[in-house]
Design an enzyme around this catalytic site. Structure first.
Site, PDB file in Angstrom:
ATOM      1  N   TYR A  26       0.819  -1.209   0.000  1.00  0.00           N
ATOM      2  CA  TYR A  26       0.000   0.000   0.000  1.00  0.00           C
ATOM      3  C   TYR A  26       0.853   1.260   0.000  1.00  0.00           C
ATOM      4  O   TYR A  26       0.706   2.119   0.862  1.00  0.00           O
ATOM      5  CB  TYR A  26      -0.947   0.006   1.210  1.00  0.00           C
ATOM      6  CG  TYR A  26      -1.920  -1.146   1.180  1.00  0.00           C
ATOM      7  CD1 TYR A  26      -3.091  -1.058   0.447  1.00  0.00           C
ATOM      8  CD2 TYR A  26      -1.648  -2.335   1.854  1.00  0.00           C
ATOM      9  CE1 TYR A  26      -3.975  -2.126   0.386  1.00  0.00           C
ATOM     10  CE2 TYR A  26      -2.524  -3.408   1.799  1.00  0.00           C
ATOM     11  CZ  TYR A  26      -3.688  -3.283   1.060  1.00  0.00           C
ATOM     12  OH  TYR A  26      -4.556  -4.323   0.999  1.00  0.00           O
ATOM     13  N   TYR A 154     -11.668  -9.122   6.603  1.00  0.00           N
ATOM     14  CA  TYR A 154     -10.519  -8.986   5.699  1.00  0.00           C
ATOM     15  C   TYR A 154     -10.082 -10.376   5.262  1.00  0.00           C
ATOM     16  O   TYR A 154      -9.871 -11.256   6.101  1.00  0.00           O
ATOM     17  CB  TYR A 154      -9.344  -8.247   6.358  1.00  0.00           C
ATOM     18  CG  TYR A 154      -8.161  -8.178   5.412  1.00  0.00           C
ATOM     19  CD1 TYR A 154      -8.133  -7.244   4.380  1.00  0.00           C
ATOM     20  CD2 TYR A 154      -7.110  -9.088   5.505  1.00  0.00           C
ATOM     21  CE1 TYR A 154      -7.082  -7.212   3.466  1.00  0.00           C
ATOM     22  CE2 TYR A 154      -6.058  -9.065   4.597  1.00  0.00           C
ATOM     23  CZ  TYR A 154      -6.056  -8.119   3.583  1.00  0.00           C
ATOM     24  OH  TYR A 154      -5.017  -8.106   2.676  1.00  0.00           O
ATOM     25  N   ASP A 255     -11.720 -18.463   7.711  1.00  0.00           N
ATOM     26  CA  ASP A 255     -10.416 -17.900   7.363  1.00  0.00           C
ATOM     27  C   ASP A 255      -9.635 -17.688   8.669  1.00  0.00           C
ATOM     28  O   ASP A 255      -9.856 -16.714   9.384  1.00  0.00           O
ATOM     29  CB  ASP A 255     -10.613 -16.587   6.607  1.00  0.00           C
ATOM     30  CG  ASP A 255      -9.291 -15.922   6.235  1.00  0.00           C
ATOM     31  OD1 ASP A 255      -8.239 -16.375   6.704  1.00  0.00           O
ATOM     32  OD2 ASP A 255      -9.325 -14.931   5.477  1.00  0.00           O
ATOM     33  N   LYS A 284      -0.126 -17.112   7.288  1.00  0.00           N
ATOM     34  CA  LYS A 284       0.677 -16.296   8.216  1.00  0.00           C
ATOM     35  C   LYS A 284       1.644 -17.082   9.106  1.00  0.00           C
ATOM     36  O   LYS A 284       2.783 -17.285   8.721  1.00  0.00           O
ATOM     37  CB  LYS A 284      -0.231 -15.375   9.019  1.00  0.00           C
ATOM     38  CG  LYS A 284      -0.824 -14.278   8.135  1.00  0.00           C
ATOM     39  CD  LYS A 284      -1.326 -13.070   8.905  1.00  0.00           C
ATOM     40  CE  LYS A 284      -1.456 -11.865   8.005  1.00  0.00           C
ATOM     41  NZ  LYS A 284      -2.781 -11.679   7.407  1.00  0.00           N
TER      42      LYS A 284
END
Ligand code: PLP
Length: 433
Positions: A26, A154, A255, A284
């Site tokens: 970003y 998310y 998730d 992760k």
């Protein structure tokens, strides 16, 4: 108090070239915010090029649960490099991948018996979505091609993942013409410890009932909504979602890319509600932050549904699928986690974070604080100035990267109480007026 002074500081060639050539997450290349150059890291500390040491409060975006440069994980990588670093997974298999898949089936909630190894969290979500779509196509119900997601969720940055992220804080507006439209229920409002109120699931319940003929699956982050707001919600909500999915013949994708491997105090957050999803995404922390790797698990029902359909196989296969180096480190990382009393350790971190968070409620700029497992959150009234606050955290000797109104920590599990106290004291010194 301006970031100009920061960019005007003398910079190394690496930093100059960084701004010239390199995208960061970003980031703008027209108006770059200087990054910090890390030259090495060990335990809970990052070492910068100028010798500064920072206590890491982020676990490198929630991955490095055992800290940096861990001898056991280093050894697993070195041993595997001496054998084979990578080999294609089409038509070939190897012990690191097989052992990892067996382990994941063993430790995840009951019923998740098949494993697809993917290369990143977002890809694991893409794979999960493709699985549920292909399942219904195989079952002769291709019209079940919509997803029901939660606001404040998310799930990653690729297109299918993006389409189920929060429609407001996600990128739906910008990519309106190209992002698939799905259904969104309100985010759960009942906090983790609050008494359950059936009203909280009323709208979700109505939506799943109204649209069940179009719905392939519900996708959500169990108990902790991470990058969409660091919100902890009642496990009872998750329990009800499972019941409603069963009732309306809709699959459930959990998730756990952020919550998996102990972060919330349970090995997997689904355990808080004692449920099993039909499809589970992991990522992760799976390799302890050493390498990119992710996994999508599914039930026998889903895998049989897919494989007994027209295509006869699941239509996906990344080049680096099942990378042996990543799988070896993942095996070592999971063994390391399970070899100790990780549960008491996470409880210790949670109680230290809770004690340390108390001081923040006296600050006028702070709206609320919360902790669950090894996650501590300070929610501000107003969004923070990232460039400015990042610099202040570094000066205070810590690595903390807030987003929006959220200043949070997800420290490595090896953080001592002293590390945590230092971390939170540094954050306090920065947030204090
Ligand atoms: C980080 C994250 C992802 C995306 O993973 P990447 O490895 O960044 O692609 C997906 N879902 C959740 C819940 C995450 O926290």
């Amino acid at each position: 108090m301006n970031s100009i002074t920061h960019s005007a500081e003398p910079q190394s060639q690496i930093l100059l070239n960084d701004q010239k050539y390199v995208w960061h997450p970003y980031s703008s290349l027209s108006n770059p915010i200087p990054a910090y150059e890390v030259v090495s890291a060990e335990g809970v500390k990052l070492r910068l090029a100028d010798g500064t040491e920072l206590i890491d409060g982020m676990s490198s975006w929630w991955c490095t649960i055992h800290g940096y440069n861990h001898p056991v994980l280093n050894n697993a990588a070195v041993q595997q490099i001496g054998k084979v670093s990578h080999v294609m997974f089409g038509g070939i298999t190897h012990a690191p991948a097989v052992n990892l898949c067996e382990k994941l089936v063993e430790i995840t909630p009951a019923g998740l018996d098949k494993v697809f190894l993917a290369d990143s969290g977002s890809v694991a979500v893409e794979v999960a979505i493709k699985m549920v779509f292909q399942y219904w196509i195989s079952k002769g119900q291709p019209e079940k091609n919509k997803l029901l997601s939660l606001r404040n969720g998310y799930h990653g940055d690729t297109f299918a993942a993006m389409s189920v992220c929060d429609p407001v804080t996600g990128m739906h507006h910008l990519f309106e013409q190209v992002v698939e439209k799905h259904y969104f229920a309100p985010a759960p409002q009942t906090g983790f410890d609050q008494p359950w109120d059936e009203q909280d699931i009323a709208e979700f319940s109505q939506m799943i009932s109204d649209h069940s003929h179009r719905l392939a699956a519900v996708i959500l982050e169990p108990v902790v909504q991470g990058a969409g707001g660091m919100r902890f919600y009642s496990p009872y909500y998750l329990k009800r979602v499972r019941e409603l999915c069963d009732k309306h013949n809709v699959l459930l994708i959990a998730d756990e890319i952020a919550t998996g491997f102990g972060r919330t105090g349970k090995l997997f957050a689904c355990e808080w509600a004692d449920i099993s999803p039909d499809v589970l995404c992991l990522g992760k922390a799976i390799t302890g932050g050493y390498m990119t790797l992710a996994a999508t698990l599914c039930t026998d029902k889903v895998s049989r549904g897919i494989c007994e359909g027209e295509a006869g196989c699941f239509m996906h296969g990344p080049t680096f699928m099942g990378n042996p180096l990543a799988c070896s480190v993942a095996n070592a990382s999971i063994d390391l986690l399970l070899s100790a009393d990780w549960q008491s350790n996470i409880q210790r971190i949670e109680s230290t974070l809770k004690q340390q968070l108390v001081q923040f409620s006296q600050l006028k700029s702070v709206a609320s604080t919360r902790a669950l497992g090894a996650i501590g959150v300070i929610e501000m009234h107003d969004p923070v100035n990232m460039a400015e606050i990042q610099k202040q955290f570094v000066e205070a000797g810590v690595w903390v990267r807030p987003f929006g109104k959220l200043v949070y920590v997800m420290p490595p599990f090896i953080s001592s109480d002293e590390n945590l106290i230092q971390l939170m004291a540094a954050i306090f010194s920065v947030l204090e007026p």
